[in-house]
Design a protein around this motif. Structure first.
Motif, short mmCIF file in Angstrom:
data_model
loop_
_atom_site.label_atom_id
_atom_site.label_comp_id
_atom_site.label_asym_id
_atom_site.label_seq_id
_atom_site.Cartn_x
_atom_site.Cartn_y
_atom_site.Cartn_z
N PHE A 328 0.83 -1.20 0.00
CA PHE A 328 0.00 0.00 0.00
C PHE A 328 0.87 1.26 0.00
O PHE A 328 0.54 2.25 -0.66
CB PHE A 328 -0.95 0.01 1.20
N MET A 332 0.17 3.81 -2.76
CA MET A 332 -0.47 5.08 -2.39
C MET A 332 0.44 6.27 -2.68
O MET A 332 -0.04 7.30 -3.14
CB MET A 332 -0.84 5.02 -0.91
N TRP A 335 0.18 6.75 -6.43
CA TRP A 335 -1.16 7.19 -6.79
C TRP A 335 -1.38 8.64 -6.37
O TRP A 335 -1.95 9.44 -7.10
CB TRP A 335 -2.18 6.28 -6.09
N TYR A 336 -0.90 8.98 -5.19
CA TYR A 336 -1.17 10.30 -4.63
C TYR A 336 -0.47 11.40 -5.43
O TYR A 336 -1.06 12.41 -5.78
CB TYR A 336 -0.72 10.36 -3.17
N LEU A 370 -8.35 -11.96 8.66
CA LEU A 370 -9.54 -12.45 9.36
C LEU A 370 -9.37 -13.89 9.83
O LEU A 370 -9.85 -14.27 10.89
CB LEU A 370 -10.76 -12.33 8.45
N MET A 373 -6.52 -14.17 12.90
CA MET A 373 -6.51 -13.24 14.02
C MET A 373 -6.78 -13.97 15.34
O MET A 373 -6.20 -13.65 16.36
CB MET A 373 -7.56 -12.15 13.80
N HIS A 457 6.19 -23.71 25.28
CA HIS A 457 4.77 -23.66 25.58
C HIS A 457 4.34 -22.21 25.55
O HIS A 457 4.95 -21.37 26.20
CB HIS A 457 4.52 -24.26 26.97
#
Lengths: 458, 176
Positions: A328, A332, A335-336, A370, A373, A457
């Motif tokens: 990113f 970005m 792109w910016y 997701l 997690m 552990h």
């Protein structure tokens, strides 16, 4: 000691044969004559959307700059005559012809690089574990050493494909290898001090030699420590790991300029080396998890428990996010500011590669974020395997997105040449890695931290 | 059902405390509370406490933060006054999304972190000027205290606790 099951061996050989057939088909169908491409394009434009495609071909081509320059001179010097149009037509067809010819090369290169990068990422992870004297991971050292066994053959294959594309091929991967292109391209001429075939080959050999020397000695000391009376091998492996990590971060960065970024010789990005590193690191760690779980289900790693899996999965999770951060950041910033000379890189990817370009963010970020997690999920083997396969596929697409737009433009597809190449190198990878695993006991029992690792552990 | 009389058993070693907890639990006595000067690894498991759900809270708070960020910037930058600022495309949220990501990220983290901390304070009943609930000041320094409810079984309990290595055993009336 691990014994290479004959089933797996046959499976890997079948993969190699199937893959070789696929690659062969790819190469034998990619040599289209001028007339064949002409009829192909006529058919395509007949089906609609032809003109837009024509435009995008030129915008996305790897020699876009050269072509744009020639367009401009056409406009200035001559009214658009019938002669000029015919020239354009010929140029367009030759361009598409070249893209079609590039496809099997690029497919082979992407797959070769992908499997090489898994073992290189794994080697970096291994060196970090030794240099940081991690207490949890020593039970996995032999798995890592097995995976890194593929580095030497894998990296040599990548370098051979790269150099061959510019010597026996028709400059199918790197246009800066084509003297004809360089002669008309001021930008590449300015970079020819770095981008030339002898320099490329010599740097590649230095990188491969450095990595393989570390791999060779680390493995040697690790096996020697098993039967040693003192800890001298451990100390030596600690020292060379620290040295290797310094060498690695320089060589990896330069390798990413040479082997990947130079397919777009008009474009450059400063964090590209890190970005490629994140990709290889997470793929390497994922491969460790997959190989470990495979061996564990076969009953060879009874000293590996859910806590080790939990830690590996944490790394998969964290480095996936690290990859996304770099992806990113690179996207970005470009792109910016939207500076034409660097933004073409993403324009071509966005126009012609929308699904793989955005899809890999889902595969490499949203999905692992997701799925991994929850601490309980990280301890479930089938969950880690499923997520790991998705992550590996996502990073294949990542490399695909780096190479393909510069070589085949919008003529990409994941078809026989691509899948064939994946199968070929997957088979080779399995064969080399699991053969290496049979060479030493799967528990590095002489390593000073092995007791802590066995009783690890979380 | 809190007992009105409790026994305070004091230990001066966390390993002794751990084995005492296991023994007391094995004898089916109810441990009301344990006071320690520092986190004792595995004590919650030995006491049979349920795992915390604060991570789930944090995840949900993060989703709230993300929603706040998206709604806020969609309203301000796209719907309310879609100006052309430096040529950035403000026609739809998705077109200008990369510019909003830093804020989306930070607000997600901000909400997740702060609301989680506040949740922690509320659930563990901590706030400024709160009266400290410490039965013995030594438990903040180098002693461990186990509090067990008494239901007419003092002597049996006292013997058991002595066996587990308690250095001090006190019968305490909880003032009401």
């Amino acid at each position: 000691m691990y014994t290479f099951s004959s089933k797996l061996k046959i499976f890997s050989i079948v993969l190699i044969i199937l893959g070789a057939v696929g690659v062969g088909i790819g190469f034998s169908t990619s040599h289209k004559s001028f007339e064949e491409v002409e009829t192909l394009l006529a058919e395509e434009s007949h089906h609609g959307g032809g003109h837009e495609e024509v435009d995008s071909h030129e915008a996305t081509s790897h020699n876009a700059h050269a072509e744009e320059a020639s367009h401009a001179t056409h406009d200035v010097h001559s009214e658009v005559s019938a002669q000029g149009e015919a020239d354009e037509h010929t140029k367009h067809i030759e361009h598409v012809q070249h893209q079609i010819a590039n496809r099997p090369w690029a497919a082979l290169y992407v797959a070769a690089f992908f499997f090489m990068m898994i073992s290189l990422g794994c080697l970096a992870f291994y060196a970090i574990q030794i240099a940081s004297q991690a207490g949890w991971s020593p039970v996995l050292f032999r798995v890592m050493e097995g995976i890194t066994a593929y580095l030497l053959p894998g990296a040599i294959i990548v370098l051979i494909i790269a150099v061959a594309s510019g010597t026996i091929g028709h400059y199918n991967l790197f246009i800066w290898m084509d003297p004809e292109v360089v002669a008309h391209d001021k930008l590449i001429q300015g970079k020819s001090g770095w981008l030339n075939i002898p320099g490329f080959a010599i740097r590649g050999i230095i990188f491969i030699a450095g990595w393989s020397l570390y791999r060779y000695f680390a493995r040697k000391f690790s096996v020697a420590q098993d039967t040693a009376e003192d800890k001298s091998n451990f100390k030596k492996s600690f020292r060379i790991a620290a040295g290797f990590l310094v060498f690695f971060i320089y060589s990896e960065s330069m390798m990413s300029w040479d082997w990947i970024m130079s397919v777009d010789p008009h474009w450059f990005s400063t964090l590209f080396g890190w970005y490629v590193f994140a990709s290889m690191f997470v793929s390497g760690i994922t491969a460790i998890a997959l190989v470990t779980l495979y061996l564990k289900t076969r009953g060879y790693l009874e000293f590996v428990n859910a806590n080790h899996l939990h830690d590996v999965a944490k790394f998969m999770f964290a480095i996936s996010i690290f990859w996304t951060y770099l992806w990113f950041s690179q996207f970005m910033l470009i792109w910016y500011s939207n500076i034409p000379e660097e933004v073409t890189y993403f324009v071509s990817r966005f126009n012609d590669y929308k699904l793989p370009f955005l899809g890999m963010v889902v595969l490499n970020f949203v999905f692992p974020l997701l799925m991994l997690m929850n601490a309980d999920y990280k301890r479930m083997p089938w969950f880690v395997v499923m997520t790991g396969l998705v992550i590996l596929f996502g990073h294949y697409i990542d490399i695909f997105n780096m190479i393909m737009p510069a070589t085949v433009g919008d003529r990409w597809f994941i078809g026989i040449p691509e899948i064939g190449s994946i199968l070929l190198f997957a088979g080779l990878f399995i064969l080399v890695v699991f053969t290496a695993l049979t060479k030493a006991p799967l528990l590095a029992k002489g390593y000073p931290l092995i007791k802590e690792s066995e009783e690890f552990h979380y | 059902m809190e007992a009105s009389r409790v026994i305070h058993a004091i230990y001066n070693d966390d390993d002794v405390l751990m084995s005492a907890v296991k023994k007391v639990r094995a004898e089916k006595h109810h441990i009301e509370e344990i006071y320690t000067p520092f986190p004792v690894h595995g004590l919650d498991k030995a006491m049979g406490l349920e795992g915390t759900r604060i991570a789930i809270c944090a995840f949900l708070y993060g989703l709230v933060g993300l929603t706040v960020a998206i709604t806020m910037m969609n309203f301000i930058m796209i719907e309310d006054w879609p100006q052309n600022i430096g040529g950035k495309p403000s026609f739809s949220y998705i077109e200008n999304m990369p510019a909003f990501v830093p804020i989306m990220f930070e607000l997600t983290v901000f909400f997740a972190a702060h609301l989680m901390v506040i949740t922690f304070y509320l659930r563990s009943r901590m706030w400024p000027f709160k009266k400290a609930e410490n039965p013995d000041p030594r438990t903040t320094d180098d002693h461990f205290l186990m509090e067990i409810g008494v239901h007419g079984n003092e002597s049996a309990l006292e013997n058991l606790l002595k066996e587990t290595g308690a250095v001090e055993i006190k019968l305490v009336d909880k003032a009401h």
